[in-house]
Design a protein around this motif. Sequence first.
Motif, short mmCIF file in Angstrom:
data_model
loop_
_atom_site.label_atom_id
_atom_site.label_comp_id
_atom_site.label_asym_id
_atom_site.label_seq_id
_atom_site.Cartn_x
_atom_site.Cartn_y
_atom_site.Cartn_z
N UNK A 129 -1.28 3.00 10.17
CA UNK A 129 -1.63 1.96 11.16
C UNK A 129 -0.58 0.87 11.28
N UNK A 130 -0.15 0.32 10.14
CA UNK A 130 0.66 -0.89 10.19
C UNK A 130 2.01 -0.60 10.85
N UNK A 131 2.48 -1.56 11.58
CA UNK A 131 3.74 -1.53 12.34
C UNK A 131 3.64 -0.71 13.62
N UNK A 132 2.41 -0.24 13.94
CA UNK A 132 2.24 0.54 15.19
C UNK A 132 1.22 -0.15 16.07
N UNK A 133 1.34 0.08 17.40
CA UNK A 133 0.35 -0.45 18.33
C UNK A 133 -0.77 0.58 18.49
N UNK A 192 -0.26 -7.42 9.25
CA UNK A 192 0.27 -6.07 9.19
C UNK A 192 1.55 -5.97 8.32
N UNK A 193 1.39 -6.23 7.02
CA UNK A 193 2.51 -6.21 6.08
C UNK A 193 3.70 -7.00 6.64
N UNK A 194 3.41 -8.25 6.98
CA UNK A 194 4.43 -9.08 7.63
C UNK A 194 4.87 -10.26 6.78
N UNK A 195 4.42 -10.30 5.50
CA UNK A 195 4.73 -11.47 4.68
C UNK A 195 6.24 -11.70 4.55
N UNK A 196 7.00 -10.62 4.64
CA UNK A 196 8.46 -10.74 4.47
C UNK A 196 9.15 -11.27 5.74
N UNK A 256 12.96 5.49 15.38
CA UNK A 256 11.67 4.77 15.34
C UNK A 256 10.68 5.45 14.40
N UNK A 257 10.83 6.76 14.21
CA UNK A 257 9.89 7.49 13.35
C UNK A 257 10.02 7.06 11.90
N UNK A 258 8.89 7.18 11.21
CA UNK A 258 8.94 6.98 9.76
C UNK A 258 9.56 8.21 9.14
N UNK A 259 10.16 8.02 7.97
CA UNK A 259 10.72 9.17 7.26
C UNK A 259 9.58 9.90 6.54
N UNK A 292 12.12 2.25 4.48
CA UNK A 292 11.30 1.04 4.33
C UNK A 292 9.99 1.37 3.62
N UNK A 293 9.12 0.39 3.55
CA UNK A 293 7.93 0.47 2.67
C UNK A 293 6.96 1.61 2.99
N UNK A 294 6.83 1.96 4.26
CA UNK A 294 5.86 3.01 4.60
C UNK A 294 6.51 4.35 4.91
N UNK A 295 7.79 4.50 4.57
CA UNK A 295 8.41 5.82 4.65
C UNK A 295 7.96 6.62 3.43
N UNK A 296 7.96 7.95 3.60
CA UNK A 296 7.55 8.82 2.49
C UNK A 296 8.80 9.39 1.84
N UNK A 297 8.97 9.07 0.56
CA UNK A 297 10.13 9.58 -0.17
C UNK A 297 9.65 10.36 -1.38
#
Length: 342
Positions: free
Chosen positions: A261-265, A289-293, A32-35, A52-57
């Motif tokens: 914020x996005x994708x979290x409650x 919340x970045x849901x267009x896809x 569940x954690x972001x990278x 995904x989009x909000x992971x840090x690479x």
Amino acid sequence: MKKIAFFDAKPYDKIYFTPLSEEYGYKIKYFESKLNEDTVSMATGYDAVVAFVNDTLDKEVMNALHRAGITIVAMRCAGYNNVDFEAAYKKIHIVRVPAYSPYAVAEHAVALLQTLNRKIHRAYFRTRDFNFTLNGLTGFDLHGKTVGVIGTGKIGRVFIDICRGFGMKVIAYDPYPTEGIDYVSLEELCQQSDIISLHCPLSKSTHHIINETTLSMMKKGVYLINTSRGALIDSEALVEALKSGQVGGAGLDVYEEETDFFYEDRSGKVILDDILARLMGMPNVLITSHQAFLTHEALENIAQTTMENLDAYFNDKPLVNEICYRCSKFGTCDRKNQNRCF
Ligand code: NAI
């Protein structure tokens, strides 16, 4: 059996990925954690990472993935502004899903525009409270209005088709024009448009493309729609333009500081981001919340292409959806000769 570490996993991801991974013979561990730098150690012992989009690479995460023996990262998205390709080069192959449903994103942009314009979000709450008054809900006809489209790639072109269906005049700005579209300069687009919709990628040249200067060139009361990337808009400048009435409405599916914020409650917490809180407090701003896809078709295509990308990598097949620092920077890399960027 190859093991895949899947970051920022949500219940809807599992619905589409689990059956396909079983079909392909891969085992997915959903995190569940972001990278990021704190979580990257969880990838140890896996053969691939899906992000995904909000992971840090960034460089640190790339180096840590490399030390953990990861040689492929499959982005389950189209955009890749969060990837440090230079750090990944010659160490980690990066594949992505270049197109999964331009319709999903373009249709969401129109949904934001029409909800804002016809005040559906406000009418919904009124009628649920048995308040059937119409004061303050006046919108405008889209027919006959000029829409300025920044970026006429896959999504921008679908958005243009929809706008033409409404009887709107379409003008566009893109450094790489295609046929059948009326192109103007960015300045002219700002000056002439009643509505502006952003469909270009985030890069050094597009960072804050909507800023104090471009906002001041726009028609008073312009509607802004952003379903691309948050940092295309200088949010502080947008707040000022909304306060002065220069911008009449903003439909935002993305926000430049969305990662926290996005994708979290966050419903039980105080929002510490003053700009986001200010935007949320305005009746003529609509944030999703970045849901267009997020359509059935898009999720199905994302899962399918991601599994195909991984399968091609592990079976030494051409990596058609690979992208590297050299293909994005110089427009050429070894992929043309050897089917892989390096
Ligand atoms: P695409 O690559 O097909 O089109 C991008 C277009 O932007 C190209 O025509 C390109 O020439 C143009 N462009 C590049 N630099 C530009 C500049 N400086 N000014 C104006 N135009 C410029 O990409 P696609 O599939 O249409 O996606 C567009 C963007 O939408 C992605 O980069 C991504 O950031 C965003 N997106 C958002 C999603 C969401 O859920 N909110 C989902 C998918 C994509």
